[in-house]
Design an enzyme around this catalytic site. Structure first.
Site, mmCIF file in Angstrom:
data_model
loop_
_atom_site.group_PDB
_atom_site.id
_atom_site.type_symbol
_atom_site.label_atom_id
_atom_site.label_comp_id
_atom_site.label_asym_id
_atom_site.label_seq_id
_atom_site.Cartn_x
_atom_site.Cartn_y
_atom_site.Cartn_z
ATOM 1 N N ASN A 146 1.767 -4.749 3.802
ATOM 2 C CA ASN A 146 1.887 -4.254 5.178
ATOM 3 C C ASN A 146 0.481 -4.209 5.767
ATOM 4 O O ASN A 146 -0.307 -3.337 5.422
ATOM 5 C CB ASN A 146 2.528 -2.857 5.163
ATOM 6 N N LYS A 157 -0.328 -3.593 8.798
ATOM 7 C CA LYS A 157 -0.438 -2.604 9.883
ATOM 8 C C LYS A 157 -1.148 -3.220 11.098
ATOM 9 O O LYS A 157 -0.949 -4.392 11.393
ATOM 10 C CB LYS A 157 -1.145 -1.343 9.387
ATOM 11 N N HIS A 172 9.200 2.611 8.946
ATOM 12 C CA HIS A 172 7.946 3.017 8.304
ATOM 13 C C HIS A 172 7.562 4.419 8.803
ATOM 14 O O HIS A 172 7.743 4.731 9.978
ATOM 15 C CB HIS A 172 6.837 2.008 8.617
ATOM 16 N N GLU A 194 4.867 5.739 9.591
ATOM 17 C CA GLU A 194 3.935 5.805 10.725
ATOM 18 C C GLU A 194 4.688 5.662 12.041
ATOM 19 O O GLU A 194 4.329 6.265 13.052
ATOM 20 C CB GLU A 194 2.844 4.732 10.571
ATOM 21 N N GLU A 214 8.496 5.613 0.134
ATOM 22 C CA GLU A 214 7.080 5.842 0.417
ATOM 23 C C GLU A 214 6.866 7.313 0.770
ATOM 24 O O GLU A 214 7.072 7.712 1.933
ATOM 25 C CB GLU A 214 6.633 4.984 1.599
ATOM 26 N N GLY A 249 -1.900 5.880 2.351
ATOM 27 C CA GLY A 249 -3.269 5.805 2.856
ATOM 28 C C GLY A 249 -4.130 6.987 2.441
ATOM 29 O O GLY A 249 -5.217 7.195 2.973
ATOM 30 N N SER A 268 -0.510 4.174 -1.689
ATOM 31 C CA SER A 268 -1.773 4.025 -2.423
ATOM 32 C C SER A 268 -1.649 3.165 -3.680
ATOM 33 O O SER A 268 -2.295 3.433 -4.706
ATOM 34 C CB SER A 268 -2.369 5.406 -2.754
#
Ligand code: PEP
Length: 250
Positions: A8, A10, A96, A98, A169, A175, A214
């Protein structure tokens, strides 16, 4: 079942950077084992360039990071599944964390996208995961089941197993450098597998469940040995061909 190794990217990389990274990755993965499948979720603006860079490389697939559940129309700023297919994509991400937290996407909307994208011909990686607060207050299973119920609400029970993957996730591991431990990963992946047994019994053992949060070359091998882990979804460590190829080949 092939394991699915997904990148990904991003909101990183312009089209030149993206196509150069992909060309480098393709070279490093020329001897991709038969049991591995690779997909790169690149930014929209780089998809066509990436598709050209991959021209003769059928062993890496392209994906979009989002889509809107309509064929076309007055949806300023949005991208349809057909447009992604037209740019060479075979896959799309849905849900996702985010997008859930920064853009406010709801469980129901994520479900609509998932079903629409599948019907339009894209394969989908549906992302789910709990926040640290939800985990600490004992709501892990409730949150995952709620996201799964809504995310898969409208999909056909005839769906081919290889066309949908679930990515677990944990939000607190994305991250942050903090990887979920083996027990935490195995516990959550078991929740997902058990849910699939009820919702899609025929396909349940063949639908891939990815871990994301991560992931790095150094921890991939151990994560991949855990029960019900059938691949990984990688953010930061997928931005360089060198590190992502080591993850893919771990
Ligand atoms: C992600 O963005 O899906 C992700 C898992 O990011 P990272 O690998 O950087 O934690």
């Amino acid at each position: 079942m092939k394991t699915l190794m997904a990148a990904n990217w991003k909101m990183y990389k312009n089209k030149e950077e993206a196509s150069a990274t992909l060309a480098d990755l393709a070279l490093r993965l020329t001897a991709l084992p038969q049991n591995r499948e690779v997909v790169v979720f690149a930014p929209f603006t780089a998809l066509s360039a990436c598709s050209s860079a991959l021209a003769d490389n059928s062993h890496i697939a392209l994906g979009g990071q989002n889509c809107y559940p309509a064929a076309e129309g007055a949806f300023t700023g949005e991208i349809s599944p057909t447009m992604l297919l037209n740019c060479g994509c075979a896959w799309v991400l849905a849900g996702h964390s985010e997008r859930r937290s920064l853009i406010g996407e709801t469980d129901v909307f994520v479900g609509k996208k998932t079903a629409y994208a599948l019907n339009a011909g894209l394969n989908v990686v549906l992302c789910i995961g709990e926040t640290s607060g939800e985990r600490d207050s004992g709501k892990l299973t409730d949150v995952l089941v709620r996201q799964l119920e809504a995310g898969l609400a409208d999909i056909s029970t005839d769906i081919a197993a290889e066309r949908i993957a679930l990515a677990y996730e944990p939000v607190w591991a994305i991250g942050t450098g903090r990887v979920a431990g083996p027990t935490e990963i195995a516990e959550s992946h078991a929740v997902v597998r058990n849910f699939l047994k009820k919702r899609l019994p025929r396909q349940s053992q063949d639908i891939r469940i990815l871990y994301g949060g991560s992931v790095k070359p150094e921890n991939t091998k151990e994560i991949m040995t855990l029960d019900n882990v059938n691949g990984v979804l990688v953010g930061g460590a997928s931005l360089q061909a060198e590190s992502f190829s080591r993850i893919v080949l771990a």
